[in-house]
Design a protein around this motif. Structure first.
Motif, PDB file in Angstrom:
ATOM      1  N   PHE A 144      -7.981  30.144 -17.457  1.00 27.90           N
ATOM      2  CA  PHE A 144      -9.116  31.163 -17.036  1.00 27.90           C
ATOM      3  C   PHE A 144     -10.244  30.068 -16.289  1.00 27.90           C
ATOM      4  CE2 PHE A 144      -7.035  32.524 -20.777  1.00 27.90           C
ATOM      5  CZ  PHE A 144      -6.582  33.678 -20.390  1.00 27.90           C
ATOM      6  N   GLN A 145     -10.875  31.123 -15.587  1.00 27.55           N
ATOM      7  CA  GLN A 145     -12.137  30.575 -14.613  1.00 27.55           C
ATOM      8  C   GLN A 145     -13.165  31.497 -14.930  1.00 27.55           C
ATOM      9  OE1 GLN A 145     -11.483  30.619 -10.143  1.00 27.55           O
ATOM     10  NE2 GLN A 145     -12.925  28.868 -10.226  1.00 27.55           N
ATOM     11  N   ALA A 146     -14.483  31.067 -15.081  1.00 25.58           N
ATOM     12  CA  ALA A 146     -15.454  31.742 -15.429  1.00 25.58           C
ATOM     13  C   ALA A 146     -16.133  32.415 -14.145  1.00 25.58           C
ATOM     14  CB  ALA A 146     -16.637  30.809 -15.921  1.00 25.58           C
ATOM     15  N   LEU A 147     -16.331  33.668 -14.396  1.00 27.76           N
ATOM     16  CA  LEU A 147     -16.990  34.575 -13.371  1.00 27.76           C
ATOM     17  C   LEU A 147     -18.440  34.566 -13.395  1.00 27.76           C
ATOM     18  CD1 LEU A 147     -14.267  37.433 -13.430  1.00 27.76           C
ATOM     19  CD2 LEU A 147     -14.632  35.893 -11.828  1.00 27.76           C
ATOM     20  N   ARG A 148     -19.130  34.051 -14.463  1.00 27.87           N
ATOM     21  CA  ARG A 148     -20.463  34.136 -14.757  1.00 27.87           C
ATOM     22  C   ARG A 148     -20.771  33.019 -15.717  1.00 27.87           C
ATOM     23  NH1 ARG A 148     -19.513  39.381 -16.572  1.00 27.87           N
ATOM     24  NH2 ARG A 148     -19.528  39.795 -18.830  1.00 27.87           N
ATOM     25  N   SER A 149     -21.993  32.920 -15.881  1.00 25.74           N
ATOM     26  CA  SER A 149     -22.356  32.048 -17.147  1.00 25.74           C
ATOM     27  C   SER A 149     -21.786  32.641 -18.565  1.00 25.74           C
ATOM     28  CB  SER A 149     -24.210  31.840 -17.122  1.00 25.74           C
ATOM     29  OG  SER A 149     -24.389  31.296 -16.101  1.00 25.74           O
ATOM     30  N   ILE A 150     -21.377  31.656 -19.287  1.00 26.97           N
ATOM     31  CA  ILE A 150     -20.839  32.150 -20.622  1.00 26.97           C
ATOM     32  C   ILE A 150     -21.625  31.113 -21.627  1.00 26.97           C
ATOM     33  CG2 ILE A 150     -18.915  32.497 -22.125  1.00 26.97           C
ATOM     34  CD1 ILE A 150     -17.224  32.305 -19.803  1.00 26.97           C
ATOM     35  N   GLU A 151     -22.414  31.911 -22.699  1.00 24.28           N
ATOM     36  CA  GLU A 151     -23.144  31.017 -23.564  1.00 24.28           C
ATOM     37  C   GLU A 151     -22.180  30.708 -24.880  1.00 24.28           C
ATOM     38  OE1 GLU A 151     -26.126  29.918 -23.090  1.00 24.28           O
ATOM     39  OE2 GLU A 151     -25.766  30.792 -20.823  1.00 24.28           O
ATOM     40  N   PRO A 152     -22.525  29.642 -25.666  1.00 27.78           N
ATOM     41  CA  PRO A 152     -21.820  29.251 -27.031  1.00 27.78           C
ATOM     42  C   PRO A 152     -21.851  30.688 -27.774  1.00 27.78           C
ATOM     43  CG  PRO A 152     -23.068  27.393 -26.232  1.00 27.78           C
ATOM     44  CD  PRO A 152     -23.484  28.766 -25.137  1.00 27.78           C
ATOM     45  N   GLY A 153     -20.930  30.914 -28.493  1.00 28.03           N
ATOM     46  CA  GLY A 153     -20.801  32.028 -29.343  1.00 28.03           C
ATOM     47  C   GLY A 153     -20.521  33.141 -28.663  1.00 28.03           C
ATOM     48  N   GLU A 154     -20.261  33.340 -27.480  1.00 27.20           N
ATOM     49  CA  GLU A 154     -19.829  34.367 -26.626  1.00 27.20           C
ATOM     50  C   GLU A 154     -18.601  34.640 -26.625  1.00 27.20           C
ATOM     51  OE1 GLU A 154     -20.481  36.614 -22.173  1.00 27.20           O
ATOM     52  OE2 GLU A 154     -21.689  34.908 -22.997  1.00 27.20           O
ATOM     53  N   GLU A 155     -17.879  35.810 -26.669  1.00 27.41           N
ATOM     54  CA  GLU A 155     -16.328  35.949 -26.619  1.00 27.41           C
ATOM     55  C   GLU A 155     -16.119  35.780 -25.136  1.00 27.41           C
ATOM     56  OE1 GLU A 155     -12.545  38.839 -27.813  1.00 27.41           O
ATOM     57  OE2 GLU A 155     -14.631  39.486 -28.156  1.00 27.41           O
TER      58      GLU A 155
END
Length: 339
Positions: free
Chosen positions: A209-220
């Motif tokens: 997978f490649q991130a489409l935006r910022s993802i924070e720790p604890g986020e699904e």
């Protein structure tokens, strides 16, 4: 052990057998303590020593054993050794590769963990798995340790999986110009209509997978399965975005305090929900995204491999992520989606 450079020739049945065993030993018995969905309807739980597996996992997590050595230890466990006893060298190598994908979940720098969610229990009546970030990801970052092996499917295999209601992890991969079975830790990444990740190739026989935006720790960590994966226009979707805006399944139902579904008297329309989401996206884009960020997002999407989840049962039947509906739930929801 490099997942990026490894090539496998696994057929779909072999991949299914390997994934059922590895998800059982390295997830169900080592961390989740509930049984994840298996591909083969007659799968029997592995008779392994759970403590021996947990010991391997704990040493991987603390960095006291290398990935390759941990895989060797797993293959030396009596039950696993017996399972592989009459396999060819090529098939043993395929098993090692797939086992490495699962054990990679526990590496200190994996960046995610697999946990439990009750989001879909209102329909399935059971807990499901989900993937949660354990570190921050920024736009464009590749989550390469959350990966899955891919095996090409024949038309006959696809029909068999439909009949057995085991077609919940089938993708169309333009690179192979074929329907493929997609298994491994990555199969536990759930759908969201406003996902934070997208599928991307990891070599020639794997996907991550490649991130489409910022993802924070604890986020699904979520991805987008397709616009009609959960029935026509995702009318049976149970994702968090659909719940937030009254779309999908939530356009016709709500969840009562005791967790049971209640039909709405005046269901919200999918069109109004779509307008709300589109409106939110427009506000976010205009208020918080710079021109540079917008350009980066467009570049990431443009470079994306043409990978999408196959629409199960041609969109004619209610479906749920990473699971098949039990008969009692099918009876409750069939006929709610017009096609």
């Amino acid at each position: 052990m490099s997942h990026e450079s490894a090539v496998t020739s696994m057929d779909a049945l072999t991949l299914s057998k390997y994934d059922d065993l590895l998800s059982d030993v390295l997830l169900d018995q080592a961390g989740l303590w509930f049984q994840t969905r298996k591909m083969l309807p007659r799968y029997r739980r592995a008779r392994t020593c759970a403590q021996a597996t947990i010991d391997i996992v704990q040493r991987v997590a603390t960095g006291s054993v290398e990935l390759a050595a941990a895989v060797d230890e797993l293959l030396d466990l009596d039950y696993v050794a017996s399972f592989l006893k009459h396999k060819t060298m090529e098939r043993r190598a395929d098993f090692r590769l797939h086992a490495g994908r699962y054990i990679s979940m526990y590496l200190p720098g994996a960046g995610y963990e697999i946990g439990q969610t009750a989001r879909y229990a209102v329909v399935t009546g059971q807990s499901e798995a989900r993937v949660v970030a354990t570190k921050q990801y920024t736009l464009g970052m590749v989550i390469n340790l959350c990966s899955g092996s891919v095996a090409r499917l024949s038309d006959a295999e696809t029909r068999r999986m439909e009949t057995e209601r085991a077609d919940f992890s089938v993708i169309w991969w333009q690179k192979k110009k074929a329907m493929c079975l997609f298994l491994g830790p990555a199969r536990f990444v759930n759908h969201d209509c406003d996902s934070n990740c997208q599928f991307t190739a990891l070599g020639s026989d794997a996907i991550c997978f490649q991130a489409l935006r910022s993802i924070e720790p604890g986020e699904e960590i979520t991805t987008h399965y397709g616009s009609s994966y959960f029935g026509e226009n995702n009318c049976e979707c149970l994702c968090a975005t659909c719940e937030r805006y009254g779309r999908g399944w939530y356009a016709r139902h709500k969840v009562s305090a005791d967790g049971t579904p209640v039909a709405l008297d005046a269901p919200a329309t999918a069109e109004s929900g779509a307008k709300e989401i589109n409106g939110l996206a427009a506000v976010c884009e205009s208020s918080s995204s710079t021109d540079t960020e917008a350009t980066l997002v467009a570049a990431v999407r443009q470079d994306a491999d043409n990978i999408r989840m196959r629409t199960r049962n041609k969109g004619r039947r209610s479906v749920t992520p990473a699971s098949c509906l039990p008969s009692r739930a099918r009876a409750a929801v069939h006929g709610t989606c017009r096609v």
